[in-house]
Design a protein around this motif. Structure first.
Motif, PDB file in Angstrom:
ATOM      1  N   ARG A   1       0.825  -1.205   0.000  1.00  0.00           N
ATOM      2  CA  ARG A   1       0.000   0.000   0.000  1.00  0.00           C
ATOM      3  C   ARG A   1       0.864   1.261   0.000  1.00  0.00           C
ATOM      4  O   ARG A   1       0.572   2.236  -0.703  1.00  0.00           O
ATOM      5  CB  ARG A   1      -0.930   0.024   1.211  1.00  0.00           C
ATOM      6  CG  ARG A   1      -2.042  -1.012   1.187  1.00  0.00           C
ATOM      7  CD  ARG A   1      -3.150  -0.648   2.161  1.00  0.00           C
ATOM      8  NE  ARG A   1      -2.682  -0.460   3.514  1.00  0.00           N
ATOM      9  CZ  ARG A   1      -2.537  -1.429   4.405  1.00  0.00           C
ATOM     10  NH1 ARG A   1      -2.818  -2.682   4.063  1.00  0.00           N
ATOM     11  NH2 ARG A   1      -2.130  -1.174   5.627  1.00  0.00           N
TER      12      ARG A   1
ATOM     13  N   VAL B   1      -2.993  12.399   0.465  1.00  0.00           N
ATOM     14  CA  VAL B   1      -2.311  11.102   0.359  1.00  0.00           C
ATOM     15  C   VAL B   1      -1.218  10.995   1.415  1.00  0.00           C
ATOM     16  O   VAL B   1      -1.079   9.965   2.089  1.00  0.00           O
ATOM     17  CB  VAL B   1      -1.707  10.914  -1.049  1.00  0.00           C
ATOM     18  CG1 VAL B   1      -0.842   9.655  -1.096  1.00  0.00           C
ATOM     19  CG2 VAL B   1      -2.809  10.826  -2.102  1.00  0.00           C
TER      20      VAL B   1
ATOM     21  N   ASP C   1       1.319   7.507  -6.109  1.00  0.00           N
ATOM     22  CA  ASP C   1       0.180   8.413  -6.281  1.00  0.00           C
ATOM     23  C   ASP C   1       0.545   9.809  -5.801  1.00  0.00           C
ATOM     24  O   ASP C   1       0.228  10.820  -6.456  1.00  0.00           O
ATOM     25  CB  ASP C   1      -1.025   7.867  -5.509  1.00  0.00           C
ATOM     26  CG  ASP C   1      -2.282   8.695  -5.717  1.00  0.00           C
ATOM     27  OD1 ASP C   1      -2.404   9.331  -6.788  1.00  0.00           O
ATOM     28  OD2 ASP C   1      -3.135   8.712  -4.826  1.00  0.00           O
ATOM     29  N   TRP C   2       1.195   9.880  -4.649  1.00  0.00           N
ATOM     30  CA  TRP C   2       1.619  11.174  -4.102  1.00  0.00           C
ATOM     31  C   TRP C   2       2.530  11.898  -5.080  1.00  0.00           C
ATOM     32  O   TRP C   2       2.362  13.099  -5.347  1.00  0.00           O
ATOM     33  CB  TRP C   2       2.318  10.961  -2.767  1.00  0.00           C
ATOM     34  CG  TRP C   2       2.836  12.225  -2.143  1.00  0.00           C
ATOM     35  CD1 TRP C   2       2.100  13.193  -1.518  1.00  0.00           C
ATOM     36  CD2 TRP C   2       4.193  12.652  -2.079  1.00  0.00           C
ATOM     37  NE1 TRP C   2       2.915  14.202  -1.063  1.00  0.00           N
ATOM     38  CE2 TRP C   2       4.211  13.899  -1.391  1.00  0.00           C
ATOM     39  CE3 TRP C   2       5.404  12.112  -2.509  1.00  0.00           C
ATOM     40  CZ2 TRP C   2       5.390  14.601  -1.145  1.00  0.00           C
ATOM     41  CZ3 TRP C   2       6.575  12.812  -2.263  1.00  0.00           C
ATOM     42  CH2 TRP C   2       6.564  14.038  -1.590  1.00  0.00           C
TER      43      TRP C   2
ATOM     44  N   MET D   1       0.795   4.256  -2.711  1.00  0.00           N
ATOM     45  CA  MET D   1       0.426   5.605  -2.298  1.00  0.00           C
ATOM     46  C   MET D   1       1.544   6.604  -2.560  1.00  0.00           C
ATOM     47  O   MET D   1       1.290   7.775  -2.880  1.00  0.00           O
ATOM     48  CB  MET D   1       0.032   5.595  -0.818  1.00  0.00           C
ATOM     49  CG  MET D   1      -1.248   4.809  -0.533  1.00  0.00           C
ATOM     50  SD  MET D   1      -1.579   4.589   1.226  1.00  0.00           S
ATOM     51  CE  MET D   1      -2.088   6.244   1.681  1.00  0.00           C
TER      52      MET D   1
END
Length: 240
Positions: free
Chosen positions: A170, A193, A177-178, A174
């Motif tokens: 995860r 995030v 994504d950040w 993430m």
């Protein structure tokens, strides 16, 4: 387990704790007396728990396993070992019932010289004593203190190891994504995030990732985007 900053308590609350400690000392209180006094000190326990909740990583998480909800006030040095330490602020941690009641209980292992063999995350960096294998979620002791900490708090429980392994996946996702949100100029989304990353259960996974991002061979462990994100999070002081 990650380092924790113990907040300074108010003078008024410190005086309340000191009064209790002084009373126990004057009575030469034994374990039974100290436990009775602790049990009846409801308002002090309530206020201590509130302070510890703010000190915990994430949403009131256990300061030892980092996974479960912190429901108990643990005496780092057990009352059974030192009745007079029952109301010492530096001796209190927030713990889940499993770590506190099922695992640690009255354990307080010491070396032959008398040094405590449990990591105190408010005074030292757990990473100096235990390391996390990210893909497996397994903690490995680097010192005697690390090995005893893993044993006493049950940090090798299968559910914890599986949870850390999933948290690693995860965290990587993430962080990508950040980085994408930052690159796209979406600062509010990026902030959301990052907040989720730093307060989730298993904050120790992110902490270990950041530590490893500065170690030799980091480029062979992390995707370049993830590695850059980890270092930026570290440099921005979000988690050191």
């Amino acid at each position: 387990m990650i380092p924790l900053e113990r907040p300074k308590i108010s003078t008024a609350f410190e005086n309340r704790l000191t009064t209790k400690s002084k009373s126990l000392a004057e009575e030469s209180a034994d374990t039974k007396k100290a436990r009775e006094t602790w049990k009846t000190a409801r308002t002090i326990r309530r206020d201590l728990k509130e302070l510890l909740a703010g000190m915990a990583a994430g949403f009131v998480r256990c300061m030892y396993c980092g996974d479960s909800l912190g429901t108990d006030i643990d005496h780092f040095k057990p009352i059974a070992q030192d009745p007079l330490s029952a109301f010492i602020w530096s001796n209190h941690f927030l713990a889940c019932s499993h770590c506190n009641s099922n695992k640690k209980r009255d354990q307080y292992p010491c070396s032959p010289s008398g040094e405590c063999l449990l990591v105190d995350p408010s005074k030292e960096d757990p990473y100096d004593h235990i390391r996390l294998n990210l893909p497996t979620g397994k903690y490995l002791g680097r010192t005697d203190k690390g090995n005893e900490t893993i044993r006493v708090f049950g940090l090798s429980r299968p559910d914890l190891e599986l949870g850390r392994a999933h948290a690693y996946v995860r965290c990587e996702s993430m962080l990508r994504d950040w980085s994408a949100q930052i690159g796209g100029g979406r600062e509010d989304s990026a902030k959301a995030v990052l907040t989720a990353l730093t307060v989730q259960p298993f904050a120790d996974v992110l902490y270990a990732m950041i530590k490893k991002s500065y170690a030799p061979g980091a480029a062979s462990i992390f995707h370049p985007v993830v590695l850059a994100a980890l270092r930026e999070v570290r440099e921005n002081g979000k988690m050191t």
